[in-house]
Design a protein around this motif. Structure first.
Motif: not given
Length: 388
Positions: A141-163, A369-370
């Motif tokens: 609906q463009q209520l905030i006007g033109k988007v000037l900047h977008s920011q994605v923080d996709s922060f996760w945590w996995r231990g070494n054995c995950y891989y 590898s397991v």
């Protein structure tokens, strides 16, 4: 009644099984398929599917004329070959993220679906959360006007054995690291809400997982045709797993988790709080309807209704391809140390799986590898994605 098969009975399969069981008026799970028959039979027992046959080979699914829809929950490197075989057999497919290991494979899946007149949907369950749907409507609906900047923080945590799991941590089998297999959900949301950029500049590293060829941290800067900019941080090294997506518009800032802030200019250019704009947008957000079915439940319901009524799915194969194209551009930019221009074409050095394996950065050698872990429990601090 829509008859459903599930291929790949690993940690993500319960999200599919439970969703299908919730819509017993629309569908029924009639087949499970996995290379590990013992594990698949145990899961069938655990989820009340004792009488459901368990196959080892998808040829048996292809040959069954009663099966309408197949959930593909196997490792990413297998998605394309399985999807194409099922589509040629006349089945609709719902593919777990990511859609495939390369853009070439995405194009093959989409072309086959078009030829067979079958539905392809790619899991992007974050779209089906209420805050995401509400923010999407406010942007539309463009209520905030033109988007000037977008920011994605996709922060996760996995231990070494995950891989240590046999298919994780390698470019060949997993297809990538946190950018592809964790941030994919947030990157999908960004391209869904804000469109595709024209340029991508990125860096990536493996900072804490020495049993993985792939990255555990990447940062990308995106530039759009209108001059606006976005930034994406993808990580499996962030304690606390705080995640957010922010849109800074001309008139206001909105985000998931929900927050609204608006400013107007004082006489000397410094900000004053714009309470009226904040109130208007916040009232709209609060009054927009909630999503009836969220996450996997919502997307699977969307696919079932599409099969039943012939309507389009929200996340089709083209949407799945666009998300992978953006991720591929991040890998290309980080590996070749240059700004990448979109779209990526068929002659691109990162278009095929073979070219990716040849040209990407390998951080560490996978030495452990397991076949599986003692537990498949998925614990996470992320509010919007409980399945990565």
């Amino acid at each position: 009644m829509i008859h459903v098969a599930i291929v790949g009975i690993g940690a993500i399969s319960p999200a599919h099984i439970e969703a299908y069981k919730r819509f017993a008026d629309l569908c029924e799970v009639t087949v499970l398929c996995d290379l590990d028959l013992k594990k698949a039979k145990e899961k069938a027992q655990d989820y009340g599917l004792k009488r459901v046959p368990v196959f080892k080979d998808i040829d048996e699914i292809c040959a069954d004329p009663e099966i309408d829809l197949v959930s593909i929950c196997t490792p990413p490197s297998t998605h394309a070959s399985i999807a194409v075989r099922l589509l040629k057999a006349g089945k609709h497919v719902l593919i777990e993220k990511p859609m495939a290991a390369s853009l070439e494979e995405c194009d093959l899946i989409n072309q086959t679906a078009k030829e067979q007149n079958r539905i392809v949907s790619v899991i992007a369950q974050n779209r089906f959360f209420t805050p995401m749907m509400k923010v999407k409507q406010i942007l539309d609906q463009q209520l905030i006007g033109k988007v000037l900047h977008s920011q994605v923080d996709s922060f996760w945590w996995r231990g070494n054995c995950y891989y240590d799991l046999w298919w994780r941590g390698t470019w060949e089998k997993e297809g990538g690291g946190c950018t592809l297999n964790h941030a994919v959900h947030h990157i999908d949301i960004l391209q869904w809400m804000n469109g595709m950029p024209t340029e991508v500049t990125a860096i990536m590293s493996n900072t804490a997982h020495d049993n993985a060829e792939v990255e555990d941290l990447s940062v990308a800067i995106l530039k759009y045709k209108d001059g606006s900019i976005a930034q994406i941080t993808s990580s499996v090294v962030h304690h606390g797993e705080e995640q957010q997506i922010i849109f800074q518009g001309e008139k206001a800032r909105i985000s998931v988790p929900w927050r609204i802030h608006a400013s107007t200019s004082s006489a000397n250019g410094f900000p004053n709080k714009d309470s009226d704009t904040e109130q208007t947008i916040n009232d709209l957000y609060e009054n927009l309807p909630s999503v009836v079915h969220e996450a996997h439940l919502g997307q699977i319901h969307d696919v079932l209704l599409a099969i039943q009524g012939g309507t389009p799915v929200l996340v089709d194969g083209q949407q799945g391809r666009q998300t992978l194209e953006l991720i591929t551009a991040i890998y290309k930019s980080a590996s070749e140390k240059k700004t990448v221009t979109l779209p990526l074409k068929a002659d691109d050095s990162f278009y095929t799986k073979e070219s990716i394996l040849k040209n990407t950065i390998y951080f560490h050698e996978k030495t452990v590898s397991v076949d599986g872990f003692d537990t498949e429990d998925i614990t996470t601090g992320g509010k919007y994605d409980q399945t990565t």
